[in-house]
Design an enzyme around this catalytic site. Structure first.
Site, PDB file in Angstrom:
ATOM      1  N   ASN A 106      -6.865   8.701   2.644  1.00  0.00           N
ATOM      2  CA  ASN A 106      -6.370   8.138   3.884  1.00  0.00           C
ATOM      3  C   ASN A 106      -6.819   9.010   5.049  1.00  0.00           C
ATOM      4  O   ASN A 106      -6.491  10.206   5.105  1.00  0.00           O
ATOM      5  CB  ASN A 106      -4.841   8.090   3.889  1.00  0.00           C
ATOM      6  N   GLU A 107      -7.573   8.435   5.963  1.00  0.00           N
ATOM      7  CA  GLU A 107      -7.907   9.085   7.238  1.00  0.00           C
ATOM      8  C   GLU A 107      -8.374  10.536   7.084  1.00  0.00           C
ATOM      9  O   GLU A 107      -7.713  11.464   7.561  1.00  0.00           O
ATOM     10  CB  GLU A 107      -6.707   9.036   8.186  1.00  0.00           C
ATOM     11  N   ARG A 121       0.851  -1.195   0.000  1.00  0.00           N
ATOM     12  CA  ARG A 121       0.000   0.000   0.000  1.00  0.00           C
ATOM     13  C   ARG A 121       0.886   1.244   0.000  1.00  0.00           C
ATOM     14  O   ARG A 121       1.669   1.460   0.926  1.00  0.00           O
ATOM     15  CB  ARG A 121      -0.915   0.004   1.227  1.00  0.00           C
ATOM     16  N   TYR A 172      -4.787   1.753  15.515  1.00  0.00           N
ATOM     17  CA  TYR A 172      -3.593   1.714  16.355  1.00  0.00           C
ATOM     18  C   TYR A 172      -3.865   1.513  17.834  1.00  0.00           C
ATOM     19  O   TYR A 172      -3.126   0.813  18.511  1.00  0.00           O
ATOM     20  CB  TYR A 172      -2.787   3.021  16.182  1.00  0.00           C
ATOM     21  N   GLU A 202       7.473  10.974  10.258  1.00  0.00           N
ATOM     22  CA  GLU A 202       6.250  10.798  11.050  1.00  0.00           C
ATOM     23  C   GLU A 202       5.581  12.160  11.308  1.00  0.00           C
ATOM     24  O   GLU A 202       5.401  12.583  12.436  1.00  0.00           O
ATOM     25  CB  GLU A 202       6.582  10.026  12.338  1.00  0.00           C
ATOM     26  N   TRP A 203       5.250  12.855  10.239  1.00  0.00           N
ATOM     27  CA  TRP A 203       4.476  14.092  10.282  1.00  0.00           C
ATOM     28  C   TRP A 203       5.044  15.092  11.290  1.00  0.00           C
ATOM     29  O   TRP A 203       6.227  15.395  11.255  1.00  0.00           O
ATOM     30  CB  TRP A 203       2.977  13.766  10.524  1.00  0.00           C
ATOM     31  N   TRP A 218       2.006  -0.975   9.193  1.00  0.00           N
ATOM     32  CA  TRP A 218       2.615   0.338   9.090  1.00  0.00           C
ATOM     33  C   TRP A 218       3.873   0.316   9.954  1.00  0.00           C
ATOM     34  O   TRP A 218       3.745   0.229  11.150  1.00  0.00           O
ATOM     35  CB  TRP A 218       1.670   1.453   9.561  1.00  0.00           C
ATOM     36  N   ASN A 273      -7.653   1.811   9.312  1.00  0.00           N
ATOM     37  CA  ASN A 273      -6.381   2.037  10.006  1.00  0.00           C
ATOM     38  C   ASN A 273      -6.650   2.029  11.497  1.00  0.00           C
ATOM     39  O   ASN A 273      -7.522   2.777  11.977  1.00  0.00           O
ATOM     40  CB  ASN A 273      -5.781   3.399   9.637  1.00  0.00           C
ATOM     41  N   GLU A 300      -3.684  -0.179   7.828  1.00  0.00           N
ATOM     42  CA  GLU A 300      -2.540   0.224   8.652  1.00  0.00           C
ATOM     43  C   GLU A 300      -2.719  -0.304  10.061  1.00  0.00           C
ATOM     44  O   GLU A 300      -3.824  -0.263  10.605  1.00  0.00           O
ATOM     45  CB  GLU A 300      -2.403   1.749   8.788  1.00  0.00           C
ATOM     46  N   HIS A 349      -3.007  10.988   0.532  1.00  0.00           N
ATOM     47  CA  HIS A 349      -2.508  10.781   1.900  1.00  0.00           C
ATOM     48  C   HIS A 349      -1.946  12.121   2.396  1.00  0.00           C
ATOM     49  O   HIS A 349      -0.765  12.259   2.666  1.00  0.00           O
ATOM     50  CB  HIS A 349      -1.462   9.665   1.935  1.00  0.00           C
TER      51      HIS A 349
HETATM   52  C1  GBH Z   1      -1.587   7.038  10.553  1.00  0.00           C
HETATM   53  O1  GBH Z   1      -2.316   7.940  11.330  1.00  0.00           O
HETATM   54  C2  GBH Z   1      -1.183   7.682   9.258  1.00  0.00           C
HETATM   55  O2  GBH Z   1      -2.005   7.248   8.192  1.00  0.00           O
HETATM   56  C3  GBH Z   1       0.248   7.467   8.906  1.00  0.00           C
HETATM   57  O3  GBH Z   1       0.611   8.340   7.891  1.00  0.00           O
HETATM   58  C4  GBH Z   1       1.087   7.649  10.150  1.00  0.00           C
HETATM   59  O4  GBH Z   1       2.450   7.628   9.895  1.00  0.00           O
HETATM   60  C5  GBH Z   1       0.720   6.541  11.096  1.00  0.00           C
HETATM   61  O5  GBH Z   1      -0.627   6.559  11.384  1.00  0.00           O
HETATM   62  C6  GBH Z   1       1.441   6.611  12.435  1.00  0.00           C
HETATM   63  O6  GBH Z   1       1.075   7.755  13.132  1.00  0.00           O
HETATM   64  O7  GBH Z   1       0.781  14.637  17.007  1.00  0.00           O
HETATM   65  O8  GBH Z   1       0.108  13.883  19.211  1.00  0.00           O
HETATM   66  O9  GBH Z   1      -1.335  15.380  17.950  1.00  0.00           O
HETATM   67  C7  GBH Z   1      -2.823   7.423  12.535  1.00  0.00           C
HETATM   68  C8  GBH Z   1      -3.591   8.494  13.270  1.00  0.00           C
HETATM   69  C9  GBH Z   1      -3.078  10.783  13.418  1.00  0.00           C
HETATM   70  C10 GBH Z   1      -2.507   9.340  15.197  1.00  0.00           C
HETATM   71  C11 GBH Z   1      -2.112  11.829  13.938  1.00  0.00           C
HETATM   72  C12 GBH Z   1      -1.571  10.386  15.727  1.00  0.00           C
HETATM   73  C13 GBH Z   1      -1.050  12.728  15.834  1.00  0.00           C
HETATM   74  C14 GBH Z   1      -1.187  12.904  17.298  1.00  0.00           C
HETATM   75  N1  GBH Z   1      -2.654   9.468  13.775  1.00  0.00           N
HETATM   76  N2  GBH Z   1      -1.998  11.713  15.384  1.00  0.00           N
HETATM   77  S1  GBH Z   1      -0.354  14.302  17.899  1.00  0.00           S
END
Ligand code: GBH
Length: 485
Positions: A171-172, A82, A316, A430-431, A423, A314, A381, A127
């Protein structure tokens, strides 16, 4: 209760698909190469707001190293990969008249490489990397984005659809709308009206999704014979106590997050009843003449309802939810009247928001089965982070062991789960947390300009799991083994 169920020593059904996932901005790099336009994540990261001032300018350099990535997957024996497509490589301005053949070629090459290695491509169209030029005119808050997204989807189907048979439109979208336009944690970093803008964003994304689904259905399905849906993120919401108020609050929280998108698409073309009630009630208390939650027209409801071929999930983590009146300020999260907590006994990870709660996935899958009439479902994910990127990642193996075993239990419960996607293939961007939180089955050295990959123990473990298609049955049934968790 699910949390007390013993470990299941059993194989998955023979058709079950195993894969890994990534996303364009998190791995590709090459942010301004071969005609690519600027996305909202390019702009956001260049503003220096990311942890350690990291950016995705180079990331894992997968734009250049995709063949190596495919070999890592080949070695693991995955059935599918994916990945996501960067809109700004295809249409640098976001609009069809800016078509960039070099950008499309990258994905053609990637898909060909996957095909040559017998790995099924599963492509996500969006995404989170919106073309900046569309954001400049309001982004997901401006409904003209719907036609641009539809044009983009159409072009990608027409060029890649002979080889890509599994599509995800978004995505999400929850993350786009709440983190992007509600609390400004993600690009584009808007937090002007957290009680209004996230709802408008979602309204436009749901309609964009439906348009893309119908475009595929009308123009491509017959010849290409693929499947197309959306991927939604959901936590499991466990009632804090067994009181009817807390049970209703947990249900409400699930409806406000997952149901926000899933209810229109998988049920009746409209938002969940409880969501409509609560936002209307809160809006009235503010003295507003109409609800802050937008309404679909009857024609739109018909257009949206049933625009799926499977459920993309997705997942977690899990939280406790309790009932709590909260009118402290006007916001999507305060509209829900909930109090969210976690159990101090749940294991932590490298991400503050991610507690390890394997049984939550089984509960969630059963909730989806019941709520949406047991659709075919792919876990698109699931995974866990650490901060050090150790190769001896026993912690990650334990996570996967526990969560994947709960997928198996859910299948035993009758849930139509068809595949599982870890994932992530690689440590990556990681954003907001930059490179500090590592989810990879493979380690990437971000200090080395070559971005070398190294196999973690979890990748070797995953390879074995895929090869066995689950776990061997216990020979001696009289001494059941329990998972260490
Ligand atoms: C996924 O989001 C994403 O699709 C993927 O790109 C990402 O790398 C992966 O999970 C792991 O995070 O910064 O403390 O405010 C999962 C949902 C959304 C959970 C963003 C964490 C940030 C929390 N995620 N969120 S914070």
């Amino acid at each position: 209760h699910h949390k007390d169920a013993p470990f299941l020593h059993k194989k998955f059904p023979p058709y079950f698909m195993w894969g890994t996932a990534t996303a364009s901005y998190q791995i590709e790099g090459a942010w301004n190469v071969s005609g690519k336009g600027e996305s909202i994540w390019d702009k956001f990261s260049h503003a220096g707001v990311i942890h350690n001032q990291d950016t995705g300018d180079v990331a894992c350099d997968s734009y250049n190293k995709y063949k190596e990535d495919v070999q890592l997957m080949k070695e693991m024996g995955v059935t599918h990969y994916r990945f996501s497509i960067a809109w700004t490589r295809i249409f640098p301005t976001g609009k069809a008249d800016s078509y960039n053949a070099a950008g499309m070629q990258y994905y053609k090459d990637l898909v060909a490489e996957l095909k040559n290695n017998s790995i099924i491509p599963m492509a996500t169209l969006y995404h989170w990397d919106l073309p900046q030029q569309l954001e400049d005119v309001g982004g997901w808050l401006n409904d003209t984005v719907i036609e641009h997204y539809r044009d983009y989807a159409d072009r990608v189907f027409s060029e890649l659809g002979d080889d890509v048979k599994l599509w995800l439109t978004f995505n999400e979208p929850f993350v786009t709308c709440w983190l992007g336009y509600g609390i400004a944690v993600h690009a584009p970093g808007k937090y002007e009206k957290p009680g209004v803008d996230p709802y408008i964003c979602a309204h436009n994304i749901i309609r964009s999704h439906a348009k893309a689904w119908h475009t595929y259905d009308d123009k491509y399905r017959e010849s290409q014979r693929g499947k197309i849906s959306i991927t939604l993120d959901a936590d499991w919401k466990e009632p804090k106590t067994n009181s009817s108020a807390d049970r209703a609050a947990a249900e409400r929280a699930e409806q406000f997050k997952l149901g926000w998108f899933a209810h229109p698409i998988y049920k009746n073309g409209d938002y969940p009843k409880v969501m409509k009630e609560f936002v209307a009630k809160k809006s009235k208390a503010q003295g507003l003449p109409v609800s802050r939650l937008p309404q679909f027209t009857e024609a739109e409801k018909c257009m949206i309802k049933g625009t799926y071929d499977f459920f993309g999930l997705n997942h977690y983590t899990t939280q406790y939810v309790a009932d709590k009146e909260d009118s402290s300020y006007v916001s999507y999260d305060k509209d829900q009247d909930i109090d969210v907590t976690v159990d101090p006994n749940w294991a932590s990870s490298g991400s503050s928001w991610l507690k390890v709660v394997p049984w939550g996935l089984r509960s969630l899958l059963n909730w989806i089965k019941y709520e949406y009439n047991n659709p075919d479902l792919y876990v698109t994910e699931n995974g866990v982070s650490d901060k050090n990127g150790t190769l001896n990642d026993t912690f990650r193996i334990n996570f996967y062991n526990g969560y994947i075993n709960n997928v198996l239990k859910a299948i035993d419960d009758g849930c139509n789960v068809k595949g599982y996607t870890a994932w992530s293939l690689l440590d990556n961007f990681e954003w907001r947390q930059g490179y500090s939180e590592k989810f990879g089955l493979h380690y990437v050295d971000f200090d080395d300009p070559d971005r070398p990959r190294e196999t973690k123990d979890s990748a070797k473990w995953f390879k074995k799991l895929i090869n066995t298609n689950g776990w061997e049955e216990l020979k001696d049934a009289s001494s059941p083994k329990y998972h260490p968790d």
